[in-house]
Design a protein around this motif. Structure first.
Motif, PDB file in Angstrom:
ATOM      1  N   MET A  59       0.784  -1.173  -0.023  1.00 31.51           N
ATOM      2  CA  MET A  59       0.075  -0.006   0.171  1.00 31.51           C
ATOM      3  C   MET A  59       0.674   1.333   0.134  1.00 31.51           C
ATOM      4  O   MET A  59       0.596   2.391   0.557  1.00 31.51           O
ATOM      5  N   LEU A  60       2.094   1.262  -0.556  1.00 32.12           N
ATOM      6  CA  LEU A  60       3.031   2.304  -0.503  1.00 32.12           C
ATOM      7  C   LEU A  60       2.573   3.470  -1.326  1.00 32.12           C
ATOM      8  O   LEU A  60       2.022   3.474  -2.234  1.00 32.12           O
ATOM      9  N   GLN A  61       2.999   4.671  -0.622  1.00 32.91           N
ATOM     10  CA  GLN A  61       2.719   5.948  -1.225  1.00 32.91           C
ATOM     11  C   GLN A  61       3.853   6.468  -1.900  1.00 32.91           C
ATOM     12  O   GLN A  61       4.870   6.727  -1.288  1.00 32.91           O
ATOM     13  N   SER A  62       4.021   6.233  -3.147  1.00 31.27           N
ATOM     14  CA  SER A  62       5.065   6.676  -4.010  1.00 31.27           C
ATOM     15  C   SER A  62       5.597   8.129  -3.601  1.00 31.27           C
ATOM     16  O   SER A  62       4.831   9.127  -3.619  1.00 31.27           O
ATOM     17  N   THR A  63       6.822   8.184  -3.486  1.00 32.38           N
ATOM     18  CA  THR A  63       7.383   9.507  -3.511  1.00 32.38           C
ATOM     19  C   THR A  63       8.074   9.816  -4.588  1.00 32.38           C
ATOM     20  O   THR A  63       8.812  11.113  -5.061  1.00 32.38           O
ATOM     21  N   VAL A  64       8.160   9.260  -5.647  1.00 32.20           N
ATOM     22  CA  VAL A  64       8.741   9.531  -6.950  1.00 32.20           C
ATOM     23  C   VAL A  64       7.682  10.271  -7.784  1.00 32.20           C
ATOM     24  O   VAL A  64       6.693   9.788  -8.180  1.00 32.20           O
ATOM     25  N   PRO A  65       7.978  11.501  -8.336  1.00 32.35           N
ATOM     26  CA  PRO A  65       6.870  12.278  -8.899  1.00 32.35           C
ATOM     27  C   PRO A  65       6.495  11.629 -10.232  1.00 32.35           C
ATOM     28  O   PRO A  65       7.222  11.187 -10.957  1.00 32.35           O
ATOM     29  N   TRP A  77       4.789   8.973 -10.332  1.00 36.89           N
ATOM     30  CA  TRP A  77       4.842   7.529 -10.406  1.00 36.89           C
ATOM     31  C   TRP A  77       3.759   7.234  -9.091  1.00 36.89           C
ATOM     32  O   TRP A  77       3.782   7.721  -8.111  1.00 36.89           O
ATOM     33  N   LYS A  78       2.858   6.091  -9.376  1.00 37.07           N
ATOM     34  CA  LYS A  78       1.579   5.857  -8.590  1.00 37.07           C
ATOM     35  C   LYS A  78       1.669   4.277  -8.134  1.00 37.07           C
ATOM     36  O   LYS A  78       1.844   3.528  -9.238  1.00 37.07           O
ATOM     37  N   VAL A  79       1.559   3.912  -6.819  1.00 37.41           N
ATOM     38  CA  VAL A  79       1.215   2.668  -6.700  1.00 37.41           C
ATOM     39  C   VAL A  79      -0.268   2.420  -6.374  1.00 37.41           C
ATOM     40  O   VAL A  79      -0.902   3.050  -5.797  1.00 37.41           O
ATOM     41  N   GLU A  80      -0.555   1.310  -7.021  1.00 42.03           N
ATOM     42  CA  GLU A  80      -1.800   0.723  -6.574  1.00 42.03           C
ATOM     43  C   GLU A  80      -1.955  -0.762  -6.004  1.00 42.03           C
ATOM     44  O   GLU A  80      -1.043  -1.578  -6.523  1.00 42.03           O
ATOM     45  N   ALA A 113      -7.113   3.446   6.480  1.00 48.46           N
ATOM     46  CA  ALA A 113      -8.424   4.097   5.718  1.00 48.46           C
ATOM     47  C   ALA A 113      -9.006   2.712   5.374  1.00 48.46           C
ATOM     48  O   ALA A 113     -10.522   2.817   5.326  1.00 48.46           O
ATOM     49  N   ALA A 114      -8.493   1.779   5.083  1.00 47.35           N
ATOM     50  CA  ALA A 114      -9.491   0.545   4.570  1.00 47.35           C
ATOM     51  C   ALA A 114     -10.351   0.012   5.718  1.00 47.35           C
ATOM     52  O   ALA A 114     -11.138  -0.535   5.686  1.00 47.35           O
ATOM     53  N   CYS A 115      -9.590   0.164   7.133  1.00 48.22           N
ATOM     54  CA  CYS A 115     -10.377  -0.325   8.286  1.00 48.22           C
ATOM     55  C   CYS A 115     -11.505   0.893   8.981  1.00 48.22           C
ATOM     56  O   CYS A 115     -11.591   0.570  10.123  1.00 48.22           O
ATOM     57  N   SER A 116     -11.451   1.914   8.330  1.00 56.12           N
ATOM     58  CA  SER A 116     -12.259   2.844   8.793  1.00 56.12           C
ATOM     59  C   SER A 116     -13.673   2.583   8.797  1.00 56.12           C
ATOM     60  O   SER A 116     -14.412   3.463   9.590  1.00 56.12           O
ATOM     61  N   CYS A 161      -9.972   0.024   0.415  1.00 57.39           N
ATOM     62  CA  CYS A 161      -8.764   0.621   0.479  1.00 57.39           C
ATOM     63  C   CYS A 161      -8.543   1.709  -0.677  1.00 57.39           C
ATOM     64  O   CYS A 161      -8.916   1.470  -1.785  1.00 57.39           O
ATOM     65  N   PRO A 162      -8.221   2.957  -0.238  1.00 57.10           N
ATOM     66  CA  PRO A 162      -8.365   4.030  -1.230  1.00 57.10           C
ATOM     67  C   PRO A 162      -7.123   3.723  -2.464  1.00 57.10           C
ATOM     68  O   PRO A 162      -7.474   4.385  -3.510  1.00 57.10           O
ATOM     69  N   CYS A 163      -6.354   2.893  -1.996  1.00 52.81           N
ATOM     70  CA  CYS A 163      -5.127   2.814  -3.563  1.00 52.81           C
ATOM     71  C   CYS A 163      -5.574   1.466  -4.064  1.00 52.81           C
ATOM     72  O   CYS A 163      -4.798   0.846  -4.684  1.00 52.81           O
ATOM     73  N   ILE A 164      -6.724   0.845  -3.637  1.00 48.25           N
ATOM     74  CA  ILE A 164      -7.049  -0.344  -4.384  1.00 48.25           C
ATOM     75  C   ILE A 164      -6.946  -0.379  -5.887  1.00 48.25           C
ATOM     76  O   ILE A 164      -7.617   0.694  -6.505  1.00 48.25           O
ATOM     77  N   CYS A 165      -6.064  -1.125  -6.869  1.00 52.73           N
ATOM     78  CA  CYS A 165      -6.121  -0.917  -7.945  1.00 52.73           C
ATOM     79  C   CYS A 165      -7.449  -1.363  -8.746  1.00 52.73           C
ATOM     80  O   CYS A 165      -8.083  -2.061  -8.171  1.00 52.73           O
ATOM     81  N   PRO A 166      -7.705  -0.344  -9.770  1.00 58.11           N
ATOM     82  CA  PRO A 166      -9.227  -0.570 -10.428  1.00 58.11           C
ATOM     83  C   PRO A 166      -9.384  -2.040 -10.668  1.00 58.11           C
ATOM     84  O   PRO A 166     -10.524  -2.675 -11.203  1.00 58.11           O
ATOM     85  N   ASP A 167      -8.219  -2.561 -11.297  1.00 65.05           N
ATOM     86  CA  ASP A 167      -8.176  -4.045 -12.118  1.00 65.05           C
ATOM     87  C   ASP A 167      -7.864  -5.039 -10.865  1.00 65.05           C
ATOM     88  O   ASP A 167      -7.498  -6.229 -11.271  1.00 65.05           O
ATOM     89  N   TRP A 168      -8.114  -4.922  -9.634  1.00 60.14           N
ATOM     90  CA  TRP A 168      -7.729  -5.876  -8.545  1.00 60.14           C
ATOM     91  C   TRP A 168      -8.300  -7.069  -8.758  1.00 60.14           C
ATOM     92  O   TRP A 168      -8.160  -8.280  -8.218  1.00 60.14           O
ATOM     93  N   SER A 169      -9.835  -7.167  -9.135  1.00 57.07           N
ATOM     94  CA  SER A 169     -10.412  -8.240  -9.224  1.00 57.07           C
ATOM     95  C   SER A 169     -10.707  -8.617 -10.716  1.00 57.07           C
ATOM     96  O   SER A 169     -11.510  -9.508 -10.943  1.00 57.07           O
ATOM     97  N   ASP A 170      -9.762  -8.218 -11.651  1.00 52.79           N
ATOM     98  CA  ASP A 170      -9.793  -8.628 -13.350  1.00 52.79           C
ATOM     99  C   ASP A 170      -9.610 -10.146 -13.020  1.00 52.79           C
ATOM    100  O   ASP A 170      -8.653 -10.724 -12.614  1.00 52.79           O
ATOM    101  N   PRO A 171     -10.527 -10.869 -13.415  1.00 57.33           N
ATOM    102  CA  PRO A 171     -10.535 -12.401 -13.432  1.00 57.33           C
ATOM    103  C   PRO A 171      -9.380 -13.069 -14.253  1.00 57.33           C
ATOM    104  O   PRO A 171      -8.857 -14.160 -14.061  1.00 57.33           O
ATOM    105  N   ALA A 172      -8.790 -12.243 -15.346  1.00 55.15           N
ATOM    106  CA  ALA A 172      -7.722 -12.559 -15.908  1.00 55.15           C
ATOM    107  C   ALA A 172      -6.365 -12.310 -15.316  1.00 55.15           C
ATOM    108  O   ALA A 172      -5.321 -12.878 -15.636  1.00 55.15           O
TER     109      ALA A 172
END
Ligand code: OXD
Ligand code: MN
Length: 599
Positions: free
Chosen positions: A273-279, A281-284, A327-330, A390-401
């Motif tokens: 769930m890292l929050q990237s500090t590289v301008p 670049w985004k982690v999901e 946030a995920a357990c709020s 979780c606010p940074c969950i990836c939109p494709d986290w439950s892609d069956p593929a």
């Protein structure tokens, strides 16, 4: 209630278990919100659950386990393969016929006075070619509500079971029958010597007796998704690993997928769930604990997170270490063995602030003051959080593929010797890196003197459902199958220290190291060859905005050949325990590494 299925195999198994365990009633679960709310209301009424403050923590509940039932019980966990040599030196083994006979005696009448719940669930998106359908039978309503969050519980799974005539049977009981008129305890369970967490890998079968906690009882997680799945994956040509999965996207929108394995206490959930500090670049997050990976039609390795929630360790989770997990357990969360504050919210040690009002009830549900100096939350207290919250969950986290994996990361906690990052020359060396991942024992154990490293191959030691030597061979075989489509492998160590102080800031700053890995995958940067692998050239990991003196950076990037040789000696001694099941390729890697270090 009439059974909502016509599948004879399932009906027969439910009937057979009911006859053995004699529950008062059988309830077929459907995974609905109505079911969740009803069970929670029943548990609040019985005193097992505490409803938390709706304003502060909507739709959330707290539980306290029995003080004897607070963690996975590795000493009571068995891989009951037909042949002992198939369980290997990392597992406890009992002959399956003998173990079943012992457990049948315990199971006899064990659900008396209780309800048996039939939970149809899928590990992975329902219907995904990588997912598996299963049924958990349990007499614990706490297990049912946790399974609602951690797995996909649905009657749609029954439809798939009917179509495929196949499911993984998982049997669980708390092992505490109730006599007529006997009052239930807040957290029923059996004494440690009666607990069994049993796996029959050749039959894809799980039998768990006597514990209501975590991986002992939520059978989709460690039992199915790791132990049973790892054995099935070996047979069927895929991988079930104790790995987080994340997506790292660069400013141009190119996506990289990373799967990473770390032993406990190395910040796996934080990295997921890292929050990237590289301008730019985004982690999901895709998953924080388990990855199931299969080669796809294009020859690449595709990963799914088989779970639907996070069962995270609460202590040390704070705004600073992991705001996304907080946030995920709020809301919509279950807490087990944390402090319940006076206004019915939750608190734990190292949450970043003192316990409001100075105390509340501790993990044993006793009045507790922070000023007492005693820990309020159990060190293994947990939150069960909905992944989609979780606010940074990836939109494709439950892609069956699934998502195509570009990068494997291995690591451990070493205060010296192992540099911040190095890259394997090839996949086979990557397998060596994963197989020899090691951490230093805690300071207390070091004080005992002469305690060498703890090796934890692929962070899978307690979770490999078969012989660990065969498991290592399976990694080599997958490498051969994937060929040049195999992920690139890296080894990291965030934990080097000098004068007792960490040299690397870690947390979000680890994104700088991930970015270097992506640059390597793209061939954007060169690297220097060292005896242990490829390492970054100066300037390729940017340190802008960090206060890291040049001499500290040098230490972080140093290959201390003499110290490293000692680690290789320890690795050789450790690997020797796999005897003639140790893959020849592993010995070859050891020899090559030693030769490079001696050159
Ligand atoms: C876990 C573990 O709970 O690895 O995830 O023990
Ligand atoms: Mn885990």
């Amino acid at each position: 209630m009439s059974a909502p299925t016509t599948n004879q195999k399932l009906l027969d198994w439910v009937a057979e278990v009911a006859e053995m365990t004699t529950p008062d009633q059988i309830v077929w679960c459907d995974g609905s919100k109505e079911e969740y709310d009803r069970l929670m209301a029943e548990m609040v009424a019985s005193g097992m659950a505490i409803k938390l403050n709706e304003e502060k923590r909507p739709n959330s509940y707290a539980f306290n386990s029995d003080p004897s039932d607070v963690a996975r019980v590795e000493g009571r966990t068995y891989i009951a393969s037909v042949k002992e040599e198939d369980a290997g030196p990392t597992n406890n083994w009992i002959d399956p016929v003998e173990l079943k006979a012992t457990m049948r005696k315990l199971y006899k009448g064990c659900m008396k006075g209780r309800t048996m719940y039939v939970i149809p669930f899928s590990m992975g998106p329902i219907g995904s070619p990588i997912a598996k359908n299963a049924i958990e039978l349990t007499d614990s309503p706490y297990v049912v509500v946790n399974m609602h969050i951690m797995a996909r519980v649905s009657q749609d799974v029954l439809r798939l079971i009917e179509k495929e005539d196949d499911f993984i049977p998982c049997l669980h009981t708390v092992g505490a029958p109730l006599e007529e008129g006997q009052e239930d305890s807040r957290w029923p369970c059996a004494p440690i010597e009666d607990k069994y967490i049993a796996h029959f890998p050749e039959e894809n079968l799980i039998w768990s007796y006597g514990s209501g906690y975590g991986g002992n009882a939520l059978l989709g997680k460690k039992c199915l998704a790791l132990r049973i799945a790892s054995a099935a994956a070996k047979r069927e040509g895929w991988m079930a690993e104790h790995m987080l999965i994340l997506r790292f996207t660069n400013p141009e929108g190119k996506k990289f997928h990373v799967a990473a394995a770390f032993p406990s206490a190395c910040g796996k959930t934080n990295l997921a769930m890292l929050q990237s500090t590289v301008p730019g670049w985004k982690v999901e997050t895709i998953g924080d604990d388990i990855a199931w990976m299969k080669p796809g039609a294009d020859g690449r390795l595709y990963a799914i997170n088989p779970e639907a929630g996070f069962f995270g360790v609460a202590p040390f989770t704070s705004e600073e270490t992991n705001p996304m997990a907080l946030a995920a357990c709020s809301k919509d969360a279950i807490f087990t063995n944390v402090v319940v504050t006076k206004d019915k919210d939750v608190w734990w040690e190292d949450m970043g602030y003192d316990c409001p009002d100075g105390g509340g009830t501790n993990w044993k549900n006793e009045a507790w003051l922070q000023s007492s100096g005693e820990k309020g939350a159990h060190p293994n207290s947990r939150f069960t959080a909905v992944a989609a919250n979780c606010p940074c969950i990836c939109p494709d986290w439950s892609d069956p593929a699934g998502v195509p994996i570009d990068i494997f990361v291995f690591g451990g906690k070493r205060t010296s010797t192992i540099p911040l990052v190095h890259e394997a020359f090839d996949f086979e060396q990557g397998v060596y890196m994963g197989a020899t991942a090691s951490s230093e024992p805690t300071a207390a154990a070091l004080d005992l003197g002469n305690v060498s490293l703890r090796f934890d191959p692929f962070a899978m030691t307690p979770f490999i459902g078969y012989h660990a030597g065969d498991y290592m061979q399976h990694w080599f075989d997958m490498g051969e199958k994937l060929g040049d489509k195999a992920p690139k492998c890296f080894y990291v160590n965030w934990f080097q220290k000098d004068d007792g102080k960490f040299l690397w800031p870690g947390f979000g700053e680890n994104s700088r190291v991930l970015k270097w890995m992506c640059d390597r995958v793209e061939g954007k940067v060169e690297a220097r060859e060292t005896p242990i692998g490829m390492m970054p050239l100066d300037g390729d990991i940017t340190l802008d905005g960090l206060d890291i003196p040049a001499e500290d950076w040098e230490k972080l990037m140093k290959v201390d050949t003499e110290a490293y040789k000692a680690t290789v000696n320890d690795a050789r001694a450790y690997l020797a325990k796999f005897g003639d099941k140790l893959p020849a390729k592993m010995t070859e890697q050891l020899d090559k590494l030693e030769a490079r270090l001696n050159a």
